[in-house]
Design an enzyme around this catalytic site. Structure first.
Site, PDB file in Angstrom:
ATOM      1  N   LYS A  49      -1.732 -11.489  12.822  1.00 18.61           N
ATOM      2  CA  LYS A  49      -2.121 -12.833  12.382  1.00 18.61           C
ATOM      3  C   LYS A  49      -1.491 -13.894  13.291  1.00 18.61           C
ATOM      4  O   LYS A  49      -2.130 -14.907  13.613  1.00 18.61           O
ATOM      5  CB  LYS A  49      -1.687 -13.034  10.931  1.00 18.61           C
ATOM      6  CG  LYS A  49      -2.484 -12.146   9.959  1.00 18.61           C
ATOM      7  CD  LYS A  49      -1.830 -12.079   8.592  1.00 18.61           C
ATOM      8  CE  LYS A  49      -2.649 -11.249   7.619  1.00 18.61           C
ATOM      9  NZ  LYS A  49      -1.919 -10.944   6.365  1.00 18.61           N
TER      10      LYS A  49
ATOM     11  N   GLU B 276       0.834  -1.196   0.000  1.00 15.38           N
ATOM     12  CA  GLU B 276       0.000   0.000   0.000  1.00 15.38           C
ATOM     13  C   GLU B 276       0.872   1.251   0.000  1.00 15.38           C
ATOM     14  O   GLU B 276       2.086   1.178   0.224  1.00 15.38           O
ATOM     15  CB  GLU B 276      -0.892  -0.029   1.229  1.00 15.38           C
ATOM     16  CG  GLU B 276      -1.770  -1.257   1.180  1.00 15.38           C
ATOM     17  CD  GLU B 276      -2.831  -1.262   2.250  1.00 15.38           C
ATOM     18  OE1 GLU B 276      -3.128  -0.191   2.795  1.00 15.38           O
ATOM     19  OE2 GLU B 276      -3.343  -2.350   2.515  1.00 15.38           O
TER      20      GLU B 276
HETATM   21  N1  HSE Z   1      -1.371  -6.595   3.439  1.00 14.89           N
HETATM   22  C1  HSE Z   1      -1.633  -7.976   3.636  1.00 14.89           C
HETATM   23  C2  HSE Z   1      -0.563  -8.810   2.939  1.00 14.89           C
HETATM   24  C3  HSE Z   1      -3.012  -8.302   3.100  1.00 14.89           C
HETATM   25  O1  HSE Z   1       0.266  -8.255   2.201  1.00 14.89           O
HETATM   26  O2  HSE Z   1      -0.510 -10.007   3.157  1.00 14.89           O
HETATM   27  C4  HSE Z   1      -3.532  -9.630   3.546  1.00 14.89           C
HETATM   28  O3  HSE Z   1      -3.819  -9.653   4.908  1.00 14.89           O
END
Ligand code: HSE
Ligand code: NDP
Length: 461
Positions: A232, A217
């Site tokens: 996670k 992003e």
């Molecule tokens: N930004 C996260 C990634 C999106 O690159 O894995 C998925 O959770």
């Protein structure tokens, strides 16, 4: 207690308005009403699938689903294929509707997602969310609210996108004893490290490429600094070890300091650098304090023969080790609208089926309440690179520092460069505290010009 009983109790104490019970005979043909919170990358795919697959979903659930509202920030933005009348900016009113059975939260972040989910649960709706940040920060409050209302809280999409890993941990493996969960759970950082490995490019230019390709992003902090993977890891560890683990319990290092030299050094010892999430259950402690868990996210060198080493690009994988099943590997796309929507849809069908049967799925399981070890207590192996003066006795002085701190050396490689030499040391297992003290002492040695990198080595080399 069934959903119907719980609803009746909730209605009696004013928690939910008089709403038709989903499991009563009179309701047999009534559509289940779905509110969608968020219609971005994931939400737009979910909305499309709910509309396009209506007939199959009805057949699988036993009742039709009816999308009754979609909460967004910009209600007047064009959303192809979706009825403009569904859109609202009043998410609170949408989750408070007495007729809503199922709420899907794909806004992300902490607020307003937390308040909206809590309101939906208190209102007697089951919730599906992809929000790892919120679950890792305040999952306990959400699970308690679901338990109070006897409704479902499902979150398969919160970890590793399309890969089924939450349900295997929460249900399929719940009769086994899980001893370790090791994952590549962030696609952006895996893309960057994989590209650095295959092209020899540096971190900054590879990050720029990841941004151009839409993986990273505009603000890549959550991915690059490991916050996304840490959230996670907290969710995985909580499920695997029946212990409440929050994002704050997870030791975290990102990949911003990984250099092309680190990648090349890893290659020289037959390893590859990955950002790994490691959730581990210890053996019984000698002092009788029982078994503890450790949860950490950091770059590590892993052997190229390890099942996780071949996970390339933006893919994710989770490697589970358990007492009876042995070693299990889960692999697939960990991000993106369509793959993530697949996981959301799986949860949606499951909670809808539960609703129709007047049942609820498993809630939070934290009975083991294990201690979370501080990083200093965690033991692993390390790869160190040092720039030293190429003079007699340096190797002995360096080895002495390792010995004084109880860190045993497995291999040493020295390469002369004029009056300087590079020393590469790989250690046997040592505690993080002992290794940190060793590095500090090495920096104080006159013959050591710099400790250029320290990286953990995971898996058997
Ligand atoms: N930004 C996260 C990634 C999106 O690159 O894995 C998925 O959770
Ligand atoms: P996006 O940023 O693409 O979409 C967010 C949506 O939420 C937009 O529709 C936005 O409205 C809406 N929204 C934002 N703030 C509000 C608010 N205050 N009230 C109402 N609506 C609001 O996010 P993603 O789809 O990428 O992610 C959604 C969730 O899924 C997050 O929890 C994320 O972590 C998770 N996830 C995402 C993955 C991915 O690959 N993208 C993978 C796995 C999980 P508007 O459209 O008007 O801007």
């Amino acid at each position: 207690m069934t959903v119907t009983d719980a609803r009746n109790d909730a209605q009696a104490d004013g928690r939910a308005d008089a709403r038709p019970s989903p499991s009563s005979r009179d309701d047999a043909g009534r559509p289940l009403k779905v509110a969608l919170l968020g219609c971005g990358t994931v939400g737009s795919e979910v909305a499309r699938l709910v509309v396009e697959q209506a007939d199959d979903l009805r057949a699988r659930i036993g009742r039709p689903l009816e999308l009754v509202g979609i909460a967004v920030r910009r209600a007047h933005r064009e959303r192809p294929g979706l009825d403009p009348a569904l859109f609202t900016t009043d998410a609170q009113a949408l989750v408070s509707r007495p007729d809503v059975d199922l709420v899907i939260e794909v806004i992300g972040g902490i607020e307003p997602a937390r308040s909206l989910i809590l309101a939906a649960l208190a209102n007697g709706a089951s919730v599906v969310t992809a929000n790892k940040a919120l679950l890792a920060e305040d999952g306990a409050a959400l699970f308690s609210a679901a338990e109070r209302s006897q409704v479902d809280l499902y979150f398969e999409a919160a970890v590793a996108g399309a890969i089924p890993i939450i349900r295997p941990l929460r249900e399929s493996l719940v009769g086994d004893e899980i001893t370790a969960v090791t994952g590549i759970v962030n696609g952006t950082t895996n893309f960057i490290l994989d590209k650095m490995d295959t092209s020899g490019a540096g971190f900054a230019e590879t990050l720029a490429e990841a941004q151009e390709l839409g993986y990273a992003e505009a603000d890549p902090t959550a991915d690059v600094e490991g916050f996304d993977a840490a959230a996670k890891a907290a969710i995985l560890a909580s499920l695997a070890f029946h212990t409440r683990v929050t994002g704050a319990d997870v030791y975290r290092e990102g990949i911003a300091d990984v250099t092309s030299t680190d990648i090349a050094s890893a290659r020289e010892i037959g390893c590859v650098v990955k950002l790994v999430a490691l959730c581990q259950l210890s053996e019984e402690a000698a002092d009788g304090s029982g078994r503890s868990v450790s949860v950490r996210v950091h770059p590590a060198m892993i052997p190229r023969s390890h099942p996780l080493a071949g996970v390339g690009g933006a893919y994710n994988a989770v490697f589970v080790e358990s007492r009876s099943a042995g070693r299990l590997m889960f692999y697939g796309p960990g991000a993106g609208g369509s793959p993530t929507a697949s996981a959301v849809m799986g949860d949606l069908v499951t909670v809808a089926r539960n609703r129709v049967r007047g049942a609820v799925g498993p809630g939070e399981s934290t009975y083991a309440a294990r201690r979370v070890s501080p990083i200093g207590d965690v033991t692993t192996r390390y790869h160190l690179s040092l720039e030293v003066s190429d003079v007699a006795g340096v190797l002995a002085a360096v080895a002495q520092v390792f010995a004084e701190h109880g860190v045993s050396i497995q291999t040493v490689r020295q390469q002369g460069r004029g009056d300087e030499a590079q020393l590469v040391v790989v250690t046997h297992r040592a505690s993080d505290a002992a290794l940190s003290a060793t590095v500090e002492a090495l920096r104080d040695l006159a013959a050591v010009r710099d400790v250029t990198s320290v990286m953990r080595v995971e898996g058997d080399v």
